[in-house]
Design a protein around this motif. Structure first.
Motif, PDB file in Angstrom:
ATOM      1  N   LYS A  47      26.972  23.542  38.361  1.00 41.66           N
ATOM      2  CA  LYS A  47      26.342  22.876  39.427  1.00 41.66           C
ATOM      3  C   LYS A  47      27.074  21.570  39.853  1.00 41.66           C
ATOM      4  N   TYR A  48      27.866  21.029  38.869  1.00 37.15           N
ATOM      5  CA  TYR A  48      28.359  19.802  39.265  1.00 37.15           C
ATOM      6  C   TYR A  48      29.877  20.076  40.021  1.00 37.15           C
ATOM      7  N   ARG A  49      30.514  21.366  39.482  1.00 42.44           N
ATOM      8  CA  ARG A  49      31.623  21.604  40.467  1.00 42.44           C
ATOM      9  C   ARG A  49      31.213  22.255  41.795  1.00 42.44           C
ATOM     10  N   GLN A  50      30.070  23.068  41.507  1.00 42.33           N
ATOM     11  CA  GLN A  50      29.729  23.617  43.072  1.00 42.33           C
ATOM     12  C   GLN A  50      29.379  22.565  44.072  1.00 42.33           C
ATOM     13  N   SER A  51      28.720  21.715  43.666  1.00 48.84           N
ATOM     14  CA  SER A  51      28.447  20.644  44.294  1.00 48.84           C
ATOM     15  C   SER A  51      29.741  19.902  44.967  1.00 48.84           C
ATOM     16  N   ALA A  52      30.550  19.524  44.234  1.00 48.72           N
ATOM     17  CA  ALA A  52      31.984  18.954  44.592  1.00 48.72           C
ATOM     18  C   ALA A  52      32.626  19.554  45.419  1.00 48.72           C
ATOM     19  N   PHE A  53      32.504  21.124  45.361  1.00 46.75           N
ATOM     20  CA  PHE A  53      33.384  21.973  46.160  1.00 46.75           C
ATOM     21  C   PHE A  53      32.608  22.155  47.390  1.00 46.75           C
TER      22      PHE A  53
END
Length: 150
Positions: free
Chosen positions: A32-38
């Motif tokens: 979730k974190y990386r998807q949000s950042a991307f």
């Protein structure tokens, strides 16, 4: 006083990517974190892209702010690829964890291109921004081609 505030801000910026990886209690949290950042990086990339394509008028302050977000997200996103986070809801290819050195090199290349874009944005030279934006796009595409499922 200004020096103390600058020191605190710099420490926070340096520590943020390091502490981000430690915060994931579950693999799903990292995804979730990386998807949000991307997603955030993509939204701001689209804004700059519209300026580069001439679809939106150039505003130095706005481009500089968008690029700053892109640059920060390019660092934060890559703190969220710990082992065992190649989950079904992730678009990450398993090659990321098999080719850690190559994946890290791709991330560093993209971050380097982001640094060039940041310098161009600060300069206010639209032609330099266009050139640097192209380098960012190429580095993003290369990583997507190798490490992201469609």
């Amino acid at each position: 006083m200004k020096l103390a505030l600058a020191s605190i801000a710099l420490t926070t910026l340096i520590a943020a990517p390091l502490s981000a990886q430690a915060q994931f209690a579950k693999p799903e949290d990292a995804v979730k974190y990386r998807q949000s950042a991307f997603a955030l990086m993509g939204a701001h990339t689209g804004r700059v892209g519209a300026v580069v394509k001439g679809e939106k008028p150039y505003n130095k302050a706005a481009v500089e702010a968008d690029v700053a977000v892109m640059e920060m997200m390019s660092k934060l996103a890559f703190t969220a690829f710990p082992a065992e986070t190649d989950l079904p809801n992730s678009k990450a290819k398993p090659d990321i964890w098999k080719e850690q050195d190559k994946f890290k090199a791709a991330a560093e290349k993209m971050q380097g291109e982001m640094g060039k874009l940041s310098a161009a944005a600060k300069s206010g030279d639209l032609n330099a921004i266009k050139t640097a934006f192209g380098g960012v796009g190429q580095s993003c595409k290369a990583c997507h081609d190798n490490y992201r499922n469609k």
